[in-house]
Motif scaffolding. Sequence first.
Motif, PDB file in Angstrom:
ATOM      1  N   THR A 181       0.846  -1.191   0.000  1.00  0.00           N
ATOM      2  CA  THR A 181       0.000   0.000   0.000  1.00  0.00           C
ATOM      3  C   THR A 181       0.878   1.236   0.000  1.00  0.00           C
ATOM      4  OG1 THR A 181      -0.124   0.034   2.410  1.00  0.00           O
ATOM      5  CG2 THR A 181      -1.846  -1.179   1.238  1.00  0.00           C
ATOM      6  N   GLY A 182       0.402   2.296  -0.578  1.00  0.00           N
ATOM      7  CA  GLY A 182       1.139   3.550  -0.590  1.00  0.00           C
ATOM      8  C   GLY A 182       2.339   3.508  -1.524  1.00  0.00           C
ATOM      9  N   LYS A 183       3.182   4.519  -1.398  1.00  0.00           N
ATOM     10  CA  LYS A 183       4.401   4.626  -2.206  1.00  0.00           C
ATOM     11  C   LYS A 183       5.602   4.483  -1.292  1.00  0.00           C
ATOM     12  CE  LYS A 183       2.449   7.662  -5.701  1.00  0.00           C
ATOM     13  NZ  LYS A 183       2.586   8.917  -6.432  1.00  0.00           N
TER      14      LYS A 183
ATOM     15  N   VAL B 244       4.844   6.440   2.090  1.00  0.00           N
ATOM     16  CA  VAL B 244       3.840   7.499   2.014  1.00  0.00           C
ATOM     17  C   VAL B 244       2.517   6.831   1.662  1.00  0.00           C
ATOM     18  CG1 VAL B 244       3.148   9.638   0.890  1.00  0.00           C
ATOM     19  CG2 VAL B 244       5.579   9.142   1.205  1.00  0.00           C
ATOM     20  N   ASP B 245       1.571   6.887   2.595  1.00  0.00           N
ATOM     21  CA  ASP B 245       0.258   6.266   2.395  1.00  0.00           C
ATOM     22  C   ASP B 245      -0.793   7.295   2.791  1.00  0.00           C
ATOM     23  OD1 ASP B 245      -1.741   4.468   1.868  1.00  0.00           O
ATOM     24  OD2 ASP B 245      -1.287   3.132   3.551  1.00  0.00           O
ATOM     25  N   GLU B 246      -1.407   7.892   1.764  1.00  0.00           N
ATOM     26  CA  GLU B 246      -2.328   9.008   1.946  1.00  0.00           C
ATOM     27  C   GLU B 246      -1.592  10.141   2.660  1.00  0.00           C
ATOM     28  OE1 GLU B 246      -6.157   7.798   3.396  1.00  0.00           O
ATOM     29  OE2 GLU B 246      -6.178   6.054   2.089  1.00  0.00           O
ATOM     30  N   ASP B 247      -2.026  10.540   3.873  1.00  0.00           N
ATOM     31  CA  ASP B 247      -1.369  11.639   4.579  1.00  0.00           C
ATOM     32  C   ASP B 247      -0.326  11.154   5.587  1.00  0.00           C
ATOM     33  OD1 ASP B 247      -2.890  13.458   3.184  1.00  0.00           O
ATOM     34  OD2 ASP B 247      -4.420  13.644   4.743  1.00  0.00           O
ATOM     35  N   GLN B 248      -0.107   9.853   5.674  1.00  0.00           N
ATOM     36  CA  GLN B 248       0.842   9.289   6.631  1.00  0.00           C
ATOM     37  C   GLN B 248       2.201   9.076   5.971  1.00  0.00           C
ATOM     38  OE1 GLN B 248       0.250   8.805   9.766  1.00  0.00           O
ATOM     39  NE2 GLN B 248      -1.964   8.892   9.881  1.00  0.00           N
TER      40      GLN B 248
END
Length: 95
Positions: free
Chosen positions: A20-22, A52-56
């Motif tokens: 998930t995320g980058k 980096v997963d959404e705002d996290q």
Amino acid sequence: MLTFTGYNVENVKDPFGILTGKRYEFVVQLDVPEDDELYVENGVSARAIIKVDEDQVSIVSYDLQETTSGQLLDFDMEEDEEEALLLFCKEHLPE
């Protein structure tokens, strides 16, 4: 406190699409005073995988290495140094 003197960043590709995320790989050069236990004559760099997963944004893992040879060092950062590294990486994320 650590001083960051330069960095490189690359996108880590997920060929299978299971993460998930980058993910980004940062190699950050550190300016370590001679009297610090982290000091190595040929320089010290932190190699960090940032998620980096959404705002996290978080550090997945990091290693300290000798800058010129890439040899891993058997040291860990203190909690405040890890926070400073994370903040630095957040500020230098690619667009």
